[in-house]
Design a protein around this motif. Sequence first.
Motif, mmCIF file in Angstrom:
data_model
loop_
_atom_site.group_PDB
_atom_site.id
_atom_site.type_symbol
_atom_site.label_atom_id
_atom_site.label_comp_id
_atom_site.label_asym_id
_atom_site.label_seq_id
_atom_site.Cartn_x
_atom_site.Cartn_y
_atom_site.Cartn_z
ATOM 1 N N GLN A 22 0.813 -0.742 0.034
ATOM 2 C CA GLN A 22 0.358 0.088 0.182
ATOM 3 C C GLN A 22 0.979 1.110 -0.279
ATOM 4 O OE1 GLN A 22 -1.336 -1.980 3.140
ATOM 5 N NE2 GLN A 22 -3.826 -0.413 2.942
ATOM 6 N N LEU A 23 2.004 1.130 1.090
ATOM 7 C CA LEU A 23 2.934 2.528 1.170
ATOM 8 C C LEU A 23 3.540 2.689 -0.291
ATOM 9 C CD1 LEU A 23 4.734 1.659 4.173
ATOM 10 C CD2 LEU A 23 2.737 3.081 4.009
ATOM 11 N N ARG A 24 4.001 1.766 -0.948
ATOM 12 C CA ARG A 24 4.360 1.778 -1.689
ATOM 13 C C ARG A 24 3.968 2.223 -3.437
ATOM 14 N NH1 ARG A 24 7.049 -3.646 -5.237
ATOM 15 N NH2 ARG A 24 4.404 -3.533 -5.329
ATOM 16 N N ALA A 25 2.431 2.142 -3.981
ATOM 17 C CA ALA A 25 1.116 2.399 -4.314
ATOM 18 C C ALA A 25 0.741 4.572 -3.902
ATOM 19 C CB ALA A 25 0.047 1.556 -4.703
ATOM 20 N N ILE A 26 0.628 4.335 -2.982
ATOM 21 C CA ILE A 26 0.513 6.036 -2.630
ATOM 22 C C ILE A 26 1.674 5.958 -2.485
ATOM 23 C CG2 ILE A 26 0.275 7.304 -0.027
ATOM 24 C CD1 ILE A 26 -0.660 4.816 1.615
ATOM 25 N N VAL A 133 -6.402 9.271 -9.214
ATOM 26 C CA VAL A 133 -5.517 9.127 -7.897
ATOM 27 C C VAL A 133 -6.018 9.234 -6.699
ATOM 28 C CG1 VAL A 133 -3.166 10.455 -6.920
ATOM 29 C CG2 VAL A 133 -3.303 9.987 -9.640
ATOM 30 N N ILE A 134 -6.378 10.522 -6.244
ATOM 31 C CA ILE A 134 -7.258 10.770 -4.736
ATOM 32 C C ILE A 134 -7.569 8.830 -4.849
ATOM 33 C CG2 ILE A 134 -8.067 12.424 -3.565
ATOM 34 C CD1 ILE A 134 -5.140 13.183 -3.931
ATOM 35 N N ALA A 135 -8.784 9.450 -5.495
ATOM 36 C CA ALA A 135 -9.678 7.913 -5.277
ATOM 37 C C ALA A 135 -9.683 6.804 -4.667
ATOM 38 C CB ALA A 135 -10.760 8.040 -6.175
ATOM 39 N N LEU A 136 -8.972 6.764 -5.622
ATOM 40 C CA LEU A 136 -7.486 5.606 -5.379
ATOM 41 C C LEU A 136 -6.623 5.005 -4.717
ATOM 42 C CD1 LEU A 136 -7.320 2.696 -7.036
ATOM 43 C CD2 LEU A 136 -5.519 3.645 -7.396
ATOM 44 N N VAL A 137 -5.679 6.134 -3.587
ATOM 45 C CA VAL A 137 -5.493 6.535 -2.219
ATOM 46 C C VAL A 137 -6.308 6.631 -1.518
ATOM 47 C CG1 VAL A 137 -4.117 7.990 -1.000
ATOM 48 C CG2 VAL A 137 -3.745 7.693 -2.996
ATOM 49 N N SER A 138 -8.299 7.116 -1.250
ATOM 50 C CA SER A 138 -8.736 6.892 -0.288
ATOM 51 C C SER A 138 -9.154 5.113 -0.254
ATOM 52 C CB SER A 138 -9.983 8.225 -0.823
ATOM 53 O OG SER A 138 -11.233 7.918 0.124
ATOM 54 N N HIS A 144 -7.416 4.256 9.460
ATOM 55 C CA HIS A 144 -6.459 5.876 10.024
ATOM 56 C C HIS A 144 -5.731 5.842 10.092
ATOM 57 C CE1 HIS A 144 -4.470 1.664 10.204
ATOM 58 N NE2 HIS A 144 -3.094 2.009 10.586
ATOM 59 N N ILE A 145 -5.313 6.281 8.656
ATOM 60 C CA ILE A 145 -4.117 6.572 8.208
ATOM 61 C C ILE A 145 -4.639 7.784 6.540
ATOM 62 C CG2 ILE A 145 -2.076 5.854 8.852
ATOM 63 C CD1 ILE A 145 -2.005 5.021 5.711
ATOM 64 N N ARG A 146 -6.234 7.205 6.047
ATOM 65 C CA ARG A 146 -6.527 7.684 5.114
ATOM 66 C C ARG A 146 -6.597 9.092 5.149
ATOM 67 N NH1 ARG A 146 -11.930 5.379 4.344
ATOM 68 N NH2 ARG A 146 -10.360 3.555 4.013
ATOM 69 N N ALA A 147 -6.739 9.850 5.788
ATOM 70 C CA ALA A 147 -7.049 11.306 5.778
ATOM 71 C C ALA A 147 -5.621 11.898 6.088
ATOM 72 C CB ALA A 147 -7.462 12.494 7.473
ATOM 73 N N THR A 148 -4.646 11.854 5.914
ATOM 74 C CA THR A 148 -3.098 11.630 6.017
ATOM 75 C C THR A 148 -2.269 11.529 4.615
ATOM 76 O OG1 THR A 148 -2.702 11.296 9.073
ATOM 77 C CG2 THR A 148 -0.132 11.697 6.780
ATOM 78 N N ALA A 149 -2.882 10.301 4.538
ATOM 79 C CA ALA A 149 -1.987 9.759 2.646
ATOM 80 C C ALA A 149 -3.193 10.165 1.989
ATOM 81 C CB ALA A 149 -2.849 8.223 2.908
ATOM 82 N N ILE A 305 1.923 24.984 0.842
ATOM 83 C CA ILE A 305 2.771 23.402 1.277
ATOM 84 C C ILE A 305 3.127 23.566 3.241
ATOM 85 C CG2 ILE A 305 4.421 21.579 1.525
ATOM 86 C CD1 ILE A 305 5.250 22.333 -1.584
ATOM 87 N N ILE A 306 3.962 24.710 3.636
ATOM 88 C CA ILE A 306 3.893 24.876 4.921
ATOM 89 C C ILE A 306 2.991 25.455 5.827
ATOM 90 C CG2 ILE A 306 5.827 26.302 6.778
ATOM 91 C CD1 ILE A 306 7.708 25.969 4.478
ATOM 92 N N GLY A 307 2.356 26.546 4.934
ATOM 93 C CA GLY A 307 1.345 27.062 5.242
ATOM 94 C C GLY A 307 0.261 26.452 5.789
ATOM 95 N N GLY A 308 -0.041 26.193 4.372
ATOM 96 C CA GLY A 308 -1.848 24.907 4.728
ATOM 97 C C GLY A 308 -1.676 23.908 5.262
ATOM 98 N N LEU A 309 -0.295 23.275 5.745
ATOM 99 C CA LEU A 309 0.126 22.006 6.675
ATOM 100 C C LEU A 309 0.069 23.077 8.329
ATOM 101 C CD1 LEU A 309 3.491 20.006 5.982
ATOM 102 C CD2 LEU A 309 1.096 19.082 5.948
ATOM 103 N N PHE A 310 0.121 24.128 8.386
ATOM 104 C CA PHE A 310 0.237 24.811 9.642
ATOM 105 C C PHE A 310 -1.490 25.208 10.514
ATOM 106 C CE2 PHE A 310 1.044 28.959 11.957
ATOM 107 C CZ PHE A 310 0.858 28.570 13.204
ATOM 108 N N ILE A 311 -2.160 26.129 8.789
ATOM 109 C CA ILE A 311 -3.487 26.239 9.069
ATOM 110 C C ILE A 311 -4.448 25.508 8.799
ATOM 111 C CG2 ILE A 311 -5.339 27.395 7.807
ATOM 112 C CD1 ILE A 311 -2.876 28.831 6.599
#
Length: 440
Positions: A22-26, A133-138, A144-149, A305-311
Amino acid sequence: MSNSSVITPTEVLDNTEVSFYQLRAIFFCFLITAFDGFDTQAIAFVAPALREAWNISPEQFGPLFASGLIGTLIGAIIFSWLADRFGRKTLILFCTLLFGVMSLLCATTTTVEQLETYRLIAGLGLGGAIPNVIALVSEYAPRHIRATAIVAAFSGFPFGAVVGGIASSQIIPASGWEQVFILGGLLPLALLPLIFAWVPESLRHLSRKQESHAKADRILERIKPGVTTENTLNYSFKDDHVAQPVRELFVPSRVIWTILLWGLTYTSLLVGYFLINWSPLLLVDAGLPQDKAILGVVALNGGGIIGGLFIGWLSDKFGAFKPIATAFGLGAVAVAALGLMIDSSATVLMSIIFLVGLSAFGAKLNISSLAANFYPLDMRSTGVGWSMGVGRAGAFSGPLIGGALVAYGFNQGQMFLLAAVPSAIACTLVIAMAYNKPKS
């Protein structure tokens, strides 16, 4: 005989520690979005050199920038729909092939009209790849890691723009603008065999045909060895919630919220893609060398990227409205400062652009959480999908408006000052949304 239980693929995925498979696919999905981000913003990287080589009038860049973004809107609609028939992996492969080939063809163009046509067709692939891509990752990421993935996979888009911008700032002076498109074509084409080998097809798609169940079994065995021999797999996928029609977005309890959300996505992407596409040209006209001007797009995306993660972190702690509204407000101030200080040194301008990325771009990356968190579960996909569609209209409006402003004779400082307006409007819309949350 051992007792076997009936289990669905979703239950296998949600109750298993994430596997290397799974990690490789992501990871490869991340690479696809990274190359997508590079190719989407490549036209902004080459714009200053292209204007010099072809003697293009500034107002011609509006339609040129918009052509690829119009293609992404059409591609997202068409290829998301076709994925139900042909499979997500199949469509990801085709879309990656399409934007890779068209990027190579962009390097062969000799007229603006040719480049617009190739960018439009490339946009079909660029727009179609991301949602699949996003649908496949989802689907493949455990709960438990879906949102992060999903966030990790989607962060490939600005990451690709950052790396692509840095590379372009070195490639163009040394080898010419054509090499940017060649690199943007060769990288995704080289990735195709690896996608074919290591990115799995959607289990939902494989479940639809009995003859595909054996293939699904093999995928699940890679994820959790022994699961198909110890259990009976039930491939009758059933969604817990059925997506509601669009009219449900406009019932009295939601109509104001929906209108505000659509206005927010439109204005935020309008200013975002205005800045991404026009900043290099405006900075060159303000006196910066081409390589430094291209790094302006890098600063925007890197700050985003930085601002998005912080917000996002602030939103989890304090709620989404205050951090997002504050970020858009600060973004408006930063964009206006860019217009007022356009004659400053490259270091000052890059610092301000990075602040724009931290604030306005970071806020933009968090908009989808508003739709996801405040629409009911059975309205979530409809609400998010339609707001993103309206946002894509803003994405290609921004470059067109920039072309019109140039045609009317606005200078660089005035254009950045005007670009602060939609960011200020976005701030106001978020505040209004805080007082008009849907009741159900």
